[in-house]
Design an enzyme around this catalytic site. Sequence first.
Site, PDB file in Angstrom:
ATOM      1  N   THR A 180       0.913  -1.749  -0.170  1.00 41.22           N
ATOM      2  CA  THR A 180       0.405   0.017   0.506  1.00 41.22           C
ATOM      3  C   THR A 180       0.917   1.448   0.016  1.00 41.22           C
ATOM      4  O   THR A 180      -0.088   2.217  -0.391  1.00 41.22           O
ATOM      5  CB  THR A 180      -0.853   0.078   1.333  1.00 41.22           C
ATOM      6  OG1 THR A 180      -1.362  -0.981   0.970  1.00 41.22           O
ATOM      7  CG2 THR A 180      -1.777   1.019   1.441  1.00 41.22           C
ATOM      8  N   HIS A 193       2.070   2.182  -3.766  1.00 41.68           N
ATOM      9  CA  HIS A 193       0.804   2.475  -4.319  1.00 41.68           C
ATOM     10  C   HIS A 193       1.223   3.657  -4.016  1.00 41.68           C
ATOM     11  O   HIS A 193       0.639   4.756  -5.299  1.00 41.68           O
ATOM     12  CB  HIS A 193      -0.366   1.710  -3.897  1.00 41.68           C
ATOM     13  CG  HIS A 193      -0.818   0.571  -4.258  1.00 41.68           C
ATOM     14  ND1 HIS A 193      -0.627   0.309  -5.986  1.00 41.68           N
ATOM     15  CD2 HIS A 193      -0.756  -1.148  -4.454  1.00 41.68           C
ATOM     16  CE1 HIS A 193      -1.103  -1.158  -6.265  1.00 41.68           C
ATOM     17  NE2 HIS A 193      -0.922  -1.474  -4.850  1.00 41.68           N
TER      18      HIS A 193
END
Length: 345
Positions: free
Chosen positions: A41, A44
């Site tokens: 994450t 990202h």
Amino acid sequence: MKALVKAKREEGIWMQHDVPVPEVGVHDVMIRVTKSAICGTDVHIYNWDEWSQKTVPVPMVVGHEYVGRVEKVGAEVEAFRPGERVSGEGHVTCGFCRNCRAGRRHLCRHTVGVGVNRPGSFAEYVVIPADNVYRIPDDIPDDIAAIFDPFGNATHTALSFDLVGEDVLVTGAGPIGVMAAAIARHVGARHVVVTDVNDYRLDLARRMGASRAVNVAKEDLRAVMSELGMREGFDVGLEMSGNGRAFRQLLEVMNHGGKVALLGIMAGPEPIDWSQVVFKGLQLKGVYGREMYETWYKMVAMLQSGLDLTAVVTHRFSIDDFQQGFDVMRSGRSGKVVLDWGAAR
């Protein structure tokens, strides 16, 4: 305080030295972070992809995988005291919706993510509700305690179904996938096969105990099944890749009556052959986060009963060298990357 901040709406994450120390509410705990780990994450968010642009307010202190020591507790907190070694559940839930009140907090529709929607743990200090703090036993090393968040994802997914004596297929050899493979072997699965197209990570899957690690761009999965003496199909599938092609192949090789847990997130809508699901009588289960806190108890119990995750941590850097950590994560040639706040210059 020093912190890694998503300070601009563009690719990158930046070290800042003047970030305000978060305030401690009456029901909160302040944790001095000793080690952080980089999550997919976080990558990202670094890349500033479409999901990040829609989800993350800027500026934001990122990060949600960590271990540290209690620095300060709120006036109403009695369960923790300064100096205790802890980690924390990264999903902050409302406590009042139907699922929260029924004890299914991992399904809270109002979940707020640490390091995504509220200040995170790539910082000298992080503040979370006391309900989210988890005490770490002395026999669990910092590097492993720092990755309890993804370890929890792997645990929640792998233990969705009974694995004793079963043949298990894991699609996706990222850190969560290979930890799921190790868990499956630890709890008694017969054959655990991991598929991917990244040879570095497939080698990591082998080191984590996979029966076979298969590069599906080079090897025939059905031939591997025959080699293992599998006559029917996989009993349990764990979809960790978020890749539509991998998911479709998983459905093709599942046994009738098989069970599939899905943690990987597809980039967009993906077509599948629903006749595979219907005529085989497959059970599909979506998995999100960790069960609070049954997953955490199971993680500790497995580690204390011999589960070895040491190999999944492949790189370690000082927090001052965070850019090297993100570079190696983005290269695809790593397992978990741990950043050490104690080694800061």
